[in-house]
Enzyme design. Structure first.
Site, PDB file in Angstrom:
ATOM      1  N   TYR A   1      28.089  30.944  40.344  1.00 18.51           N
ATOM      2  CA  TYR A   1      28.707  32.261  40.468  1.00 18.51           C
ATOM      3  C   TYR A   1      28.260  32.886  41.779  1.00 18.51           C
ATOM      4  O   TYR A   1      27.081  32.848  42.123  1.00 18.51           O
ATOM      5  CB  TYR A   1      28.280  33.151  39.294  1.00 18.51           C
ATOM      6  CG  TYR A   1      28.811  34.572  39.401  1.00 18.51           C
ATOM      7  CD1 TYR A   1      30.003  34.937  38.790  1.00 18.51           C
ATOM      8  CD2 TYR A   1      28.124  35.538  40.148  1.00 18.51           C
ATOM      9  CE1 TYR A   1      30.494  36.222  38.899  1.00 18.51           C
ATOM     10  CE2 TYR A   1      28.621  36.828  40.271  1.00 18.51           C
ATOM     11  CZ  TYR A   1      29.807  37.162  39.635  1.00 18.51           C
ATOM     12  OH  TYR A   1      30.308  38.430  39.751  1.00 18.51           O
TER      13      TYR A   1
ATOM     14  N   GLU B   1      34.832  38.078  44.254  1.00 12.75           N
ATOM     15  CA  GLU B   1      34.104  37.349  43.210  1.00 12.75           C
ATOM     16  C   GLU B   1      34.589  35.900  43.142  1.00 12.75           C
ATOM     17  O   GLU B   1      35.788  35.652  42.992  1.00 12.75           O
ATOM     18  CB  GLU B   1      34.319  38.025  41.854  1.00 12.75           C
ATOM     19  CG  GLU B   1      33.492  37.402  40.746  1.00 12.75           C
ATOM     20  CD  GLU B   1      33.721  38.087  39.398  1.00 12.75           C
ATOM     21  OE1 GLU B   1      34.881  38.158  38.954  1.00 12.75           O
ATOM     22  OE2 GLU B   1      32.730  38.550  38.804  1.00 12.75           O
TER      23      GLU B   1
END
Ligand code: GDP
Ligand code: MN
Length: 398
Positions: free
Chosen positions: A119, A207
């Site tokens: 991530y 993101e």
């Protein structure tokens, strides 16, 4: 403003970021062209909606199958089948709410062989007023859950705007992700590219979940979610061109045409207020008396009759609105202008719910007279407290 994954990837590619090749399609008949162009042997068919959690999402229509909104396949005929199933169907994910979102665009991408999923996100940290990175080895899953259960698996740092992105930032990311050698080098390059893109395009958030290491040893951006700072859009016409209005709240789009600061909320009292502070106070006091606002609306200081009429129409067109509270402090904005706008709007669209109007300040008497003379079914409020109580009572009593 948000954009689709395929648009975000195209934009990142301009900055040299390694993203898989892909083709976006709007109609099922283009699926073959896309599979041919990409060549296989693995394809991924990805629903393009402005919401995450697509992989684990479910389509409302049984005909769309139960394989979620992101599908990996080695068969080009299956790509075709998936495209026909998914286009036009409604995908429900953790982020769409129960109503789901209709899938009108698909992104067909070359498949990647995933070894590890990470991530990585970049955002503006309001506490430090700096651009911050959030990195975790726990990619592909719900990051909020990771933050809650295993916060030690999340590494964050901010970048000093005076010096910009530096080599040590890349090394911090590589270390956090357990990467060494060539992969660490790739990470350093990627971090610099992403930061440059973020700043150059005035992003609010970027993101990447997941950022993957492939079995061939490549670091790749597999998913990308980008939102932009609305206040900076004026200097990015190329970004504005990516806007997909079908993904946005119709009322908010209408409001933006009139330069109204309007946000849809989930309560029942429509609010028309001037000044953000007064609008917030009005929302608070409605809550205090037991109901909730249906919207935030600041008509601004320089609103004219047209703007007020447009604002009133947007509020009354909302089926969730069971009552309206107009709360205006006339400073620069004059009460008679507001009154004229309200009267014009009511005459045009009618008034099916209770309306409480509280006017105070410049030309207040003229404003009150315009409303009284119009013979509308309006309750006059004396002050903020009184007005909030009156509209809550009217709605609860109805
Ligand atoms: P999201 O569910 O909306 O976040 O959509 P993603 O783009 O993140 O896709 C969901 C999941 O599908 C990813 O976490 C991956 O596990 C998987 N996925 C996406 N692309 C590929 C691919 O090229 N190959 C494989 N094997 N899996 C993929
Ligand atoms: Mn994702």
């Amino acid at each position: 403003m948000n954009i689709h994954e395929y648009q975000a990837k195209a934009l990142l590619r301009e900055f040299g970021v390694a993203v898989p090749r892909g083709v976006a399609i709007l109609k099922a008949s283009d699926a073959d062209l896309a599979t041919d162009e990409l060549g296989g042997p693995v394809w991924v068919v990805k629903s393009q909606i402005h919401a995450g959690g697509r992989g684990k999402g479910k389509f409302k229509e049984a005909s769309a199958g139960d394989k979620g909104g992101v599908r990996v396949t080695k068969s080009s005929s299956e790509v075709n089948q998936f495209v026909k199933q998914m286009l036009g169907a409604t995908l429900v994910t953790e982020q769409t709410g129960p109503a789901g979102k209709q899938v009108n665009r698909l992104y067909i991408e070359e498949g990647s062989e995933i070894d590890k999923e990470f991530y990585l996100s970049i955002l503006v940290d309001r506490e430090t007023s700096e651009v911050s990175f959030v990195v975790s080895t726990e990619g592909g899953v719900n990051i909020e859950e990771v933050a809650h259960k295993t916060p030690e698996k999340i590494v964050t740092f901010s970048v000093d705007p005076a010096t910009g992105i530096m080599g040590h930032h890349g090394r911090t990311v590589a270390k956090a992700l357990g990467l060494s050698g060539d992969l660490a080098k790739q990470a350093g390059k990627l971090v610099a590219q992403l930061y440059t893109a973020f700043v150059a395009k005035d992003m609010a958030m970027l993101e990447i979940n997941p950022l993957v290491v492939t079995k061939h040893g490549d670091l790749r951006v597999l998913d990308a979610k980008v939102s932009f700072d609305d206040n900076a859009l004026y200097r990015h016409p190329d970004v504005v061109a990516l806007r997909d209005e079908t993904e946005e709240d119709a009322k908010e789009i209408e409001a933006s045409k009139y330069d109204l600061n309007y946000i849809t909320l989930d309560g029942t009292i429509g609010c028309m207020v001037n000044g953000a502070g007064l609008a917030m106070a009005t929302m608070d006091i409605i809550k205090l008396y037991g109901l909730a606002p249906a919207n935030f609306l600041d008509v601004g200081g320089g609103a004219d009759k047209n703007k007020v009429t447009a604002a009133f129409k947007i509020i009354t067109a909302d089926p969730n609105v069971k009552g309206i509270l107009i709360n205006i402090f006339g400073g620069i904005m004059k009460c008679d202008i507001i009154a004229e706008g309200v009267v014009a709007a009511v005459k045009e669209v009618g008034l099916k719910v209770p309306l409480v109007v509280r006017l105070e300040g410049t030309n207040v008497e003229a404003g009150k007279k315009i409303i009284a003379d119009a013979g509308l079914n309006v309750v006059a409020g004396d002050n903020l407290d009184d007005s909030a109580q009156k509209i809550v009572k009217a709605v609860k009593g109805a």
